[in-house]
Design a protein around this motif. Sequence first.
Motif, short mmCIF file in Angstrom:
data_model
loop_
_atom_site.label_atom_id
_atom_site.label_comp_id
_atom_site.label_asym_id
_atom_site.label_seq_id
_atom_site.Cartn_x
_atom_site.Cartn_y
_atom_site.Cartn_z
N MET A 7 1.02 -1.22 -0.04
CA MET A 7 0.01 -0.02 -0.02
C MET A 7 0.95 1.37 0.02
SD MET A 7 -2.90 -0.87 2.69
CE MET A 7 -3.88 0.37 2.50
N GLU A 43 0.68 4.31 -0.18
CA GLU A 43 0.28 5.63 0.35
C GLU A 43 0.89 5.52 1.88
OE1 GLU A 43 -1.86 3.80 -1.13
OE2 GLU A 43 -3.54 5.00 -1.65
N LEU A 44 0.93 4.06 2.59
CA LEU A 44 1.15 4.18 4.02
C LEU A 44 2.85 4.57 4.09
CD1 LEU A 44 -0.14 0.46 4.68
CD2 LEU A 44 -0.98 2.96 5.22
N ASP A 45 3.65 4.46 3.09
CA ASP A 45 5.03 5.02 3.19
C ASP A 45 5.23 6.63 2.96
OD1 ASP A 45 5.77 2.25 3.78
OD2 ASP A 45 5.57 1.96 1.70
N TRP A 46 4.06 7.07 2.44
CA TRP A 46 4.46 8.49 2.19
C TRP A 46 4.44 9.12 3.43
CZ3 TRP A 46 -0.14 9.61 -1.63
CH2 TRP A 46 -0.12 8.83 -2.99
N THR A 47 5.34 10.36 3.62
CA THR A 47 5.36 10.96 4.70
C THR A 47 4.17 11.86 5.17
OG1 THR A 47 7.80 11.21 4.24
CG2 THR A 47 6.86 12.50 6.02
N GLY A 56 1.46 10.99 4.28
CA GLY A 56 0.15 10.15 3.93
C GLY A 56 -0.95 10.24 5.13
N TYR A 57 -0.48 10.29 6.45
CA TYR A 57 -1.30 10.47 7.52
C TYR A 57 -1.92 11.82 7.69
CZ TYR A 57 -2.67 11.19 12.38
OH TYR A 57 -3.28 11.29 13.46
N SER A 101 -4.57 11.93 4.88
CA SER A 101 -5.68 11.15 5.18
C SER A 101 -6.65 12.12 6.23
CB SER A 101 -5.47 9.93 5.68
OG SER A 101 -4.88 9.89 7.01
N LEU A 102 -6.19 12.69 7.09
CA LEU A 102 -6.86 13.57 8.01
C LEU A 102 -7.63 14.54 7.29
CD1 LEU A 102 -4.83 13.80 11.31
CD2 LEU A 102 -6.54 12.30 10.45
N ASN A 154 -2.51 2.40 9.31
CA ASN A 154 -0.88 1.80 9.22
C ASN A 154 0.24 2.59 8.44
OD1 ASN A 154 -1.70 -0.77 10.54
ND2 ASN A 154 -2.43 -1.44 8.62
N PHE A 155 -0.23 3.97 8.57
CA PHE A 155 0.87 4.91 8.06
C PHE A 155 2.18 4.77 8.81
CE2 PHE A 155 -2.99 6.99 6.54
CZ PHE A 155 -2.85 7.00 5.30
N LYS A 156 3.34 4.81 8.07
CA LYS A 156 4.54 4.58 8.61
C LYS A 156 5.00 5.85 9.57
CE LYS A 156 6.49 1.08 6.94
NZ LYS A 156 6.35 0.68 5.51
N HIS A 157 4.54 6.80 9.14
CA HIS A 157 4.78 8.37 9.86
C HIS A 157 3.61 8.76 10.50
CE1 HIS A 157 8.57 8.36 7.51
NE2 HIS A 157 7.76 7.93 6.44
N TYR A 193 -4.31 -4.52 -2.58
CA TYR A 193 -4.95 -3.25 -2.45
C TYR A 193 -5.77 -2.57 -3.30
CZ TYR A 193 -4.84 1.51 -0.78
OH TYR A 193 -5.15 3.07 -0.56
#
Lengths: 309, 309, 309, 309, 309
Positions: free
Chosen positions: A288, A290-294, A296-297, A300-301, B284-287, C297
């Motif tokens: 996935m 997006e999960l590695d994007w800085t 990403g979180y 998403s918010l 599960n975001f990395k950051h 995904y």
Amino acid sequence: MLVNCAAYQDGRKLGDIRKEEISEYVRRPECFVWVALKDPTAAEIDEMAGEFGLHALAVEDAQHGHQRPKIEEYGDSIFAVLQTLQQRGEDMHTGEVDVFVGRNYILSIRRDTEPGFAAVRVRAESEPELLRNGAGFVLYALMDNIVDRYFPIVDALEVELEKIEERIFGADSPRANIKHLYGLKHQLMVMRHAVEPLIETIHKLYGGRVPPVCHGTQDYFRDVYDHLLRVSQQLDELRDMVITALSVNLSMITLAENVLTKRLAAYAALVAAPTMIAGIYGMNFKHMPELDWTIGYPLSLVVMLAIDA
Amino acid sequence: MLVNCAAYQDGRKLGDIRKEEISEYVRRPECFVWVALKDPTAAEIDEMAGEFGLHALAVEDAQHGHQRPKIEEYGDSIFAVLQTLQQRGEDMHTGEVDVFVGRNYILSIRRDTEPGFAAVRVRAESEPELLRNGAGFVLYALMDNIVDRYFPIVDALEVELEKIEERIFGADSPRANIKHLYGLKHQLMVMRHAVEPLIETIHKLYGGRVPPVCHGTQDYFRDVYDHLLRVSQQLDELRDMVITALSVNLSMITLAENVLTKRLAAYAALVAAPTMIAGIYGMNFKHMPELDWTIGYPLSLVVMLAIDA
Amino acid sequence: MLVNCAAYQDGRKLGDIRKEEISEYVRRPECFVWVALKDPTAAEIDEMAGEFGLHALAVEDAQHGHQRPKIEEYGDSIFAVLQTLQQRGEDMHTGEVDVFVGRNYILSIRRDTEPGFAAVRVRAESEPELLRNGAGFVLYALMDNIVDRYFPIVDALEVELEKIEERIFGADSPRANIKHLYGLKHQLMVMRHAVEPLIETIHKLYGGRVPPVCHGTQDYFRDVYDHLLRVSQQLDELRDMVITALSVNLSMITLAENVLTKRLAAYAALVAAPTMIAGIYGMNFKHMPELDWTIGYPLSLVVMLAIDA
Amino acid sequence: MLVNCAAYQDGRKLGDIRKEEISEYVRRPECFVWVALKDPTAAEIDEMAGEFGLHALAVEDAQHGHQRPKIEEYGDSIFAVLQTLQQRGEDMHTGEVDVFVGRNYILSIRRDTEPGFAAVRVRAESEPELLRNGAGFVLYALMDNIVDRYFPIVDALEVELEKIEERIFGADSPRANIKHLYGLKHQLMVMRHAVEPLIETIHKLYGGRVPPVCHGTQDYFRDVYDHLLRVSQQLDELRDMVITALSVNLSMITLAENVLTKRLAAYAALVAAPTMIAGIYGMNFKHMPELDWTIGYPLSLVVMLAIDA
Amino acid sequence: MLVNCAAYQDGRKLGDIRKEEISEYVRRPECFVWVALKDPTAAEIDEMAGEFGLHALAVEDAQHGHQRPKIEEYGDSIFAVLQTLQQRGEDMHTGEVDVFVGRNYILSIRRDTEPGFAAVRVRAESEPELLRNGAGFVLYALMDNIVDRYFPIVDALEVELEKIEERIFGADSPRANIKHLYGLKHQLMVMRHAVEPLIETIHKLYGGRVPPVCHGTQDYFRDVYDHLLRVSQQLDELRDMVITALSVNLSMITLAENVLTKRLAAYAALVAAPTMIAGIYGMNFKHMPELDWTIGYPLSLVVMLAIDA
């Protein structure tokens, strides 16, 4: 209980008399006897029936009580049944006044009725020129007094309805409103049953052939009729508004349901979409990106907030 | 079945007579015959029709039964149909009493009606001065007895309504309430159809031109009329309250819906937001810096509680 | 307050007269006196009662005010009570006009009623050939004026209802609609109670035996009756439509609930299934082969979209 | 179509006659002619109009058909319109019988009406002593036959209502119930319009001034009136119960909504809280001590179960 | 506008005459004048009032228009007001016909009424033996024509209701149904107010004392009365069904709510439990033995499916 027993002549009181003297005075053509009983025993009524020579059927009605209002003629005498009303809390309590009227006597029997008719005696005795009309005028004075007692009661019911109306449109306590309106409807019905039968029957005392004892007082009985019509009109009005208020209350309840469902839908819209997105990024797929994007979180918010906006 | 067959003179019973003697006694102008049948066969009715010389149309009605209450004149005789009522469980059962009255006879035919009219005979024979009025007075005594049986039934229905009312305002068993109110309405209707047609027709026996057999007893029939009016008034009152109670019950059901939806909305508000927050920190975001905070977990719980408060 | 006091003869005004002269003019058979009072004190009414020799019961009614509309005969004089109406905001305000009419006088007492009846005087004095009919014609002119004031009010209520109807079918502000309709119903009831009693009673002035003072003007009173019927018909129509509008409004509210629930269901359908799928792939089972697929995904997202579509 | 054409004298049939002989027999004062048409053409009616000398307006009504029931007098003849009823599936079909009655003729025209009136002829001819009353008695026999056909129909509607009632209280197929009740209401209305106008008009044939052709048969027409009242009473009863059943059905539907919402709320309560807790322990915070507890997982499950209980 | 102005004698037209000649012809006892105006100016009415010597109150009504239907007698002349109806889209448009009838004249004034009454003139002139009855017969012919125009309108409304009924039971477009039913109710009311007042008043022209100008045509006016009753019956029927249809529509809307909520509940049941289970296995407890089972994942899916089944 014997409340009063007096003889009258030419519109003036001769004086109180003893029960045993009644039949003697009744025999004198120029005077009349006025007797008042209160919650009498069967024996007391029978005694009076004997003194005045009352009709068996009318006496039976008076013994049993709980009659509907009526005015009946037995030969040249009149038997009238009237209901008195008293509001006790949310109940409308019914009393009864039975009146026997003959050419030269009037006998009133009241049950469950307070106050008594002392005021009627005072009024009648203060107007000798009217009292000269005899027993018929006393019947009028009693009826007038009883009917006038209806007005404050119907006014009180009107005030009650107005209070409930305010609560309805304030969407306030709908359950209590229903109960009060139902109670009000019940009280109106009790009142109505005191008033309506009287309206139907009272015309005998002023229109067409009038019983001899009421000669000369027709205008007065028509006045009572007019008062009864006023009460009746107010009752009809109240009844109609109570029924409408009940249906309006139902509309307000249904409307409240709308508001609640709308809130529920808004809530769902606000919370469900972000929850779904969070669920998606909570999945455990290996791949996935997006999960590695800085960003990403925070991104998403931002998306969640954007959807809610 | 022949229940009773007797001859009367001057208000006193002469004695029981045989069926075959009826026409003989009917021919005597100074006495009258009183016959009572119970659930008779067609042949029994025809036999009586012959003895008394009854009108074909009235006899046909008596044969068929299930008539609406009425009082009809055929020449100088009267044919009256009355309904008796009996509450059996939630059903209102209807019986019928047909009465043929002539100048010197009275024939009553009862169907599905218990108890019989022995009490009426006892009463009538104990008042010879009234019984002297003849067949007309017996007709009155029968009607009075039948109408007096209506009062306890209507009172029972009133009690039933009061029980249902309590349950309605206690928001108790709405489904059963609807069913009971509907059943009550049905019973009131059956009663009403026993009472109303009689009210319309009974005036013939006391007002205006009165059939010869009822001369001298008008005051008594007016008394029956008055009792019928009382029953009728109670029925109207009950009917009106049943309809209102049905609509009140609907309001209470709608109101219950409000309460349920409110609870649902409250529940959603309480659970949905924490679930969303938990979802966010389940991503599960990395950051996600908060995940590394030592106070991250307790803080998230505090936020959830804060939102719910 | 004394507004007007004048004597008329042969349909023409003789001139204003002093209060003290009234009884003198009333005694002259060929002329009549026209007196108008406005919100009078009890003393003023008593004074007039003396000058004109009015009946005690009618005077009592005039003293108390707040009577229902009626037309009563006392000997050869007439006592009429009429209600005037005024819409103030959402309230229907009631005024009262009491009229005493005798062979050669007319006394009008108005309360809470604006404007006065100057226009009636002008009209009457401009038609001497009609005014020659005397006090009866003046009574007609007053009634005609009062009844004609009802038309614009009932028209205004009609316009109000039309406005509410538009809002109902636009599903606009249902709460305000209920309140307005309820208020409208109340106003209609107040109006109805000014009109209906008059309709019942006015026929005395043109049909059958007509009071002597109204001889020659029957056609005019029938015209007033006809106008009253028109108002009454409009009121009935409005009342019927208000009740239907209330029930239609309830239907619209229930319909709005449908729309809301439909939206809620659509929302649930859109969001719940993807959330469930996301939840499944958020599970932490060791052995979930899909999680290792590269297309796992994007495939899951496609499935979610497919379900929503 | 000419169905029957016969002459009668002294209550006995003389024999069938030809159409052309009608006017000849009508001229004989001691006999009467009985003609029956079925779905006639305009020409057939005109021919009869000529033979019997019928009034133009009545003939016009008979030509057009679809009249409301009525009994009209034209000079010394009677024109009666009756409606026959037939239940076809969920529809109530209306037929019509027009009857012209004169001193010595009776002409009946039936449309859309099966079966015909052969039974009436048989009955009439089997009672010569009654048939001796002439055309008036035949009119009675026809009316009696038509009215007696109403009873099984109204009974069938009663059975239908009972079936629907059962389904309503079993909360069974509410949509179909509404439709059936609406259809029932429609059928009752059609029946009512066959019965009510006849009740209003039939009294002319037995009370007050009775048309000469009906002399001697008043008791019979009163019997028809009584039957009509019975049908009418049953119709009123049914109509009242149908309206109540409709409102009861609405209550049951609203109640079903309660049950559904309650189930929804129960479901939410059962599932939502555990889902929230699961979400919380699905969060990825580093520092969540419970996650390391060995009893963490079973404990969380126990908590979920405890909440649901 | 003057549409027609002709003189008639012995049931035949003498010829058109000039306005100025009217009063001359009116003076001849053996002939009558028939004048028709259309949307006249005040001056035209005043001119006719002068020619015919019409009563001031009737003329005033004719000037103002917008009267309720009525038939009034002024001396030996008649003033009749009739309403004509026209359906324009969803509105029921009202026109008016005022008719003045004297011993030897008839003046009709129509407003907002198309088509005119040329057909009435043609019919009347083609039946000289009836026209010989004079102005009274012309009044009948006008009324008959106007009343006959009501039938197609009421039939059209009936068709409209049937269309709406179909849509209701197809649960189709409830909002539009409400609106149409409300509109239909309004149109019925407008029609009713054209018909009902006429029914109340028309009996003067055929029953009891009949105005001299209507002598000989009573049967014809009774026929108009009968037609009015038919229209009135259809209107009552329609009104009753519209009210029931409105309440049925509400029931169908409430029922639709049931369906929606049921779907919502089904959805929740289908999705919520699997989501909860997925949540549980998404928890991050260290010690969750199932997570390590190889069949853990497929087993969980099977459980989810099992619950949904």
